[in-house]
Write a protein that holds these residues in place. Structure first.
Motif, short mmCIF file in Angstrom:
data_model
loop_
_atom_site.label_atom_id
_atom_site.label_comp_id
_atom_site.label_asym_id
_atom_site.label_seq_id
_atom_site.Cartn_x
_atom_site.Cartn_y
_atom_site.Cartn_z
N ARG A 1 0.84 -1.18 0.00
CA ARG A 1 0.00 0.00 0.00
C ARG A 1 0.89 1.24 0.00
N SER A 2 0.28 2.36 -0.27
CA SER A 2 1.01 3.62 -0.27
C SER A 2 1.61 3.87 1.10
N ARG A 3 2.82 4.45 1.12
CA ARG A 3 3.43 4.73 2.43
C ARG A 3 2.68 5.81 3.19
N PHE A 4 1.73 6.45 2.52
CA PHE A 4 0.93 7.46 3.21
C PHE A 4 -0.27 6.84 3.94
N VAL A 5 -0.51 5.54 3.70
CA VAL A 5 -1.61 4.85 4.39
C VAL A 5 -1.03 4.10 5.58
N THR A 6 -1.51 4.41 6.77
CA THR A 6 -0.84 3.91 7.97
C THR A 6 -1.75 3.10 8.90
N SER A 7 -2.99 2.87 8.46
CA SER A 7 -3.96 2.15 9.28
C SER A 7 -3.42 0.79 9.71
N GLU A 8 -3.55 0.48 11.01
CA GLU A 8 -2.97 -0.77 11.53
C GLU A 8 -3.87 -1.45 12.53
N ARG A 9 -3.62 -2.76 12.72
CA ARG A 9 -4.26 -3.47 13.83
C ARG A 9 -3.61 -3.00 15.14
N ILE A 10 -4.37 -3.05 16.23
CA ILE A 10 -3.79 -2.78 17.55
C ILE A 10 -4.01 -3.99 18.45
N GLY A 11 -3.11 -4.18 19.41
CA GLY A 11 -3.21 -5.32 20.31
C GLY A 11 -4.32 -5.16 21.32
N THR A 12 -4.71 -6.28 21.93
CA THR A 12 -5.77 -6.22 22.93
C THR A 12 -5.21 -6.10 24.34
N ASN A 13 -3.89 -6.13 24.49
CA ASN A 13 -3.35 -5.97 25.84
C ASN A 13 -2.10 -5.09 25.79
N GLY A 14 -1.39 -5.00 26.89
CA GLY A 14 -0.26 -4.09 26.98
C GLY A 14 0.98 -4.57 26.28
N PHE A 15 0.93 -5.72 25.65
CA PHE A 15 2.12 -6.27 25.01
C PHE A 15 2.01 -6.21 23.49
N PRO B 1 -1.00 -19.64 29.29
CA PRO B 1 -1.30 -18.85 28.10
C PRO B 1 -2.66 -18.20 28.20
N ARG B 2 -2.70 -16.90 27.93
CA ARG B 2 -3.97 -16.17 27.95
C ARG B 2 -4.47 -15.95 26.54
N ASP B 3 -5.73 -15.56 26.44
CA ASP B 3 -6.26 -15.17 25.14
C ASP B 3 -5.62 -13.84 24.76
N TRP B 4 -5.21 -13.69 23.51
CA TRP B 4 -4.71 -12.41 23.06
C TRP B 4 -5.10 -12.20 21.61
N GLY B 5 -5.01 -10.97 21.18
CA GLY B 5 -5.42 -10.72 19.81
C GLY B 5 -5.13 -9.32 19.32
N PHE B 6 -5.62 -9.05 18.14
CA PHE B 6 -5.43 -7.76 17.48
C PHE B 6 -6.76 -7.30 16.91
N GLY C 1 -16.78 0.39 2.55
CA GLY C 1 -17.45 -0.80 2.03
C GLY C 1 -17.65 -1.84 3.12
N ILE C 2 -17.67 -3.13 2.72
CA ILE C 2 -17.97 -4.17 3.72
C ILE C 2 -16.86 -5.18 3.93
N VAL C 3 -15.86 -5.20 3.05
CA VAL C 3 -14.81 -6.23 3.14
C VAL C 3 -13.61 -5.71 3.91
N THR C 4 -13.11 -6.52 4.84
CA THR C 4 -11.90 -6.18 5.59
C THR C 4 -10.69 -6.70 4.81
N PRO C 5 -9.66 -5.85 4.61
CA PRO C 5 -8.46 -6.36 3.95
C PRO C 5 -7.85 -7.49 4.79
N ASN C 6 -7.28 -8.51 4.15
CA ASN C 6 -6.74 -9.65 4.89
C ASN C 6 -5.71 -9.22 5.93
N SER C 7 -4.89 -8.25 5.58
CA SER C 7 -3.83 -7.84 6.51
C SER C 7 -4.36 -7.08 7.72
N LEU C 8 -5.66 -6.73 7.70
CA LEU C 8 -6.24 -6.00 8.84
C LEU C 8 -7.34 -6.80 9.55
N HIS C 9 -7.53 -8.08 9.15
CA HIS C 9 -8.54 -8.91 9.82
C HIS C 9 -8.18 -9.04 11.29
#
Ligand SMILES: Nc1nc2c(c(=O)[nH]1)N[C@H]1C(S)=C(S)[C@@H](COP(=O)(O)O)O[C@H]1N2
Ligand SMILES: [Mo]
Length: 433
Positions: free
Chosen positions: A49-63, A73-78, A87-95
């Protein structure tokens, strides 16, 4: 034009130095700078993607999402950045990602097998190639973690990370995403194996170290469940279950077993640790609800939403997503005056079953402080509740203090989400204010 050997060597050297970055200054034959342009290999082999697009997943905890602490092991995620969705489709890299303690296994598709056994006439082992030879279907469906949009939620560690209430729609609703999934109906595979009449549950198992298992009633398994290998036009990503996952439309995320390697047909549920402890609902009378499956109906305005900034009074499109595990979204209403009046929003067509549905609403902001709300109704007639109505149903006082003290999620939290617009155009979460 200078084509002396020394000059050319210099030019090539420059090219090598730039190859590591996506953008380089390009020189024309006469040495004139005509760039910057994107370097062809990085751009074309597998797109970026363009280097001007910076949208990212974020973690669900402090790590940063991955739980790196020793011990159980705890549940963790993004979480998916829904505030940037269109639109309605999530890009694979942001699922979004939700893992019960383990990283994705590194599975060689040549060696991977899916075993179907238990109460069947003919146990079968499928290779990936054998599955891909079968008649396939593609369907657009959301996945949503059962703990999504509760102020706590999976991976949340009290006092450690999260601002309370959560500031933006990624933090409040980011444990849902929507994709076009491609694979084979599970019913086709179960029919080949021949389910015995005593077989009334399936137990699906994943290949990671923790061997996630989930029990699903046979009626659902034979209805619309898919065994999928494709997501939005390419193979499923490792964090989403490569090379195979179960796709259980409309039901709690936990059912969608990733890295799927085994389906056992049984006469009772497995009562797996996670399905019994993490995704049950404790009621006020001390009993708990097991096996609550269907998600929604839920809607949320993604723009404008918490943390965003309106540039000034005047026209702003209000847009968001609605979904229901019960079927398709029939109507979304928007209120721009904190619930005094409601007006129907426009739905993006076609509306898919058990899928994110985009709604849009034309709005002229007069510059005054206000609260924006959305609510939806599905084709079963289920209506998204207010937080007060939901609290009544659950027998819980769903206040900010309640969530501050709670470590686990309130599953199936589908209350109306209010966003407050301040006079300076800033937008903030108004769920508990
Ligand atoms: N094998 C396996 N499958 C799994 C899980 C897991 O930890 N292991 N997590 C479940 C949960 S709780 C959810 S919400 C969904 C999340 O799917 P995603 O990570 O592709 O978004 O996967 C489900 N399937
Ligand atoms: Mo989940």
């Amino acid at each position: 034009m200078n084509l002396k050997p020394s000059g050319r060597r210099k030019f090539l050297k420059k090219g090598v130095a730039l190859a590591g970055s996506a953008v380089g200054v390009i020189h024309s034959a006469n040495g004139q700078i005509i760039g910057p342009e994107l370097r062809p290999n990085e751009l074309y082999d597998y797109g970026i993607r363009s280097r001007f697009v910076t949208s990212e997943r974020i973690g669900t905890n402090g790590f940063g999402g991955r739980d790196i602490r020793p011990g159980v092991p705890r549940d963790w995620g993004f979480r998916t950045p829904l505030q940037d969705s269109v639109g309605i489709v999530t890009p694979n890299s942001l699922h979004f990602v939700l893992n019960h303690g383990y990283d994705p296994p590194d599975i060689d598709p040549q060696k991977h097998r899916l075993l179907i056994h238990g109460l069947v006439e003919r146990p079968i082992i499928f290779t990936l190639e054998e599955l891909q030879r079968l008649p396939s279907v593609s369907r657009i469906h959301f996945i949503e973690c059962g703990g999504n949009s509760a102020a706590g939620g999976p991976g949340f560690i009290p006092g450690l990370v999260r601002t309370m209430p959560p500031a933006n729609v990624q933090q409040t609703h980011g444990l849902t995403s929507c994709s076009e999934w491609t694979g084979v109906p599970l019913s086709l595979l179960l029919d080949q194996a021949g389910v015995k009449t005593k077989g009334i549950w399936i137990i699906a198992e994943g290949e990671e170290r923790g061997m996630h298992t989930k029990s699903i009633p046979i009626e659902k398994a034979m209805d619309d469940v898919l065994v999928v290998y494709g997501q939005n036009g390419e193979p499923i990503r490792p964090e989403q279950g490569y090379p195979l996952r179960l796709l259980v439309p409309g039901w709690e995320g936990i059912n969608n077993v990733k890295w799927l390697r085994r389906i056992k047909v049984t006469n009772q549920p497995a009562m797996g640790m996670k399905e019994m402890t993490r995704y049950t609902r404790l009621l006020s009378n001390g009993k708990s609800h097991w096996f609550e499956f269907e998600m929604g109906p839920k809607s949320v305005i993604t723009r404008p939403s918490g943390g965003q900034q309106l540039s000034g009074p005047g026209f702003h499109e209000i847009t968001g997503l609605a979904w229901s595990g019960g079927g398709s979204i029939q109507m979304v209403e928007v209120s721009t005056d904190n619930g005094r009046t409601w007006t129907e929003a426009t739905l993006q067509n076609p509306v898919h079953r058990k899928s994110h549905t985009r709604f849009r609403f034309a709005w002229n902001w007069d510059g005054k402080e206000t609260v924006l709300l959305s609510r939806c109704i599905d084709d079963q007639g289920w209506v998204q509740p207010s937080v007060a109505e939901l609290g009544k149903t659950l027998g819980l006082d769903l206040s900010l203090d309640f969530f501050k003290e709670r470590s686990g999620p309130v599953t199936h939290f589908n209350a109306i989400q209010p966003w407050k617009v301040n006079r300076d155009g800033s937008v903030q979460n108004a769920l508990f204010v």
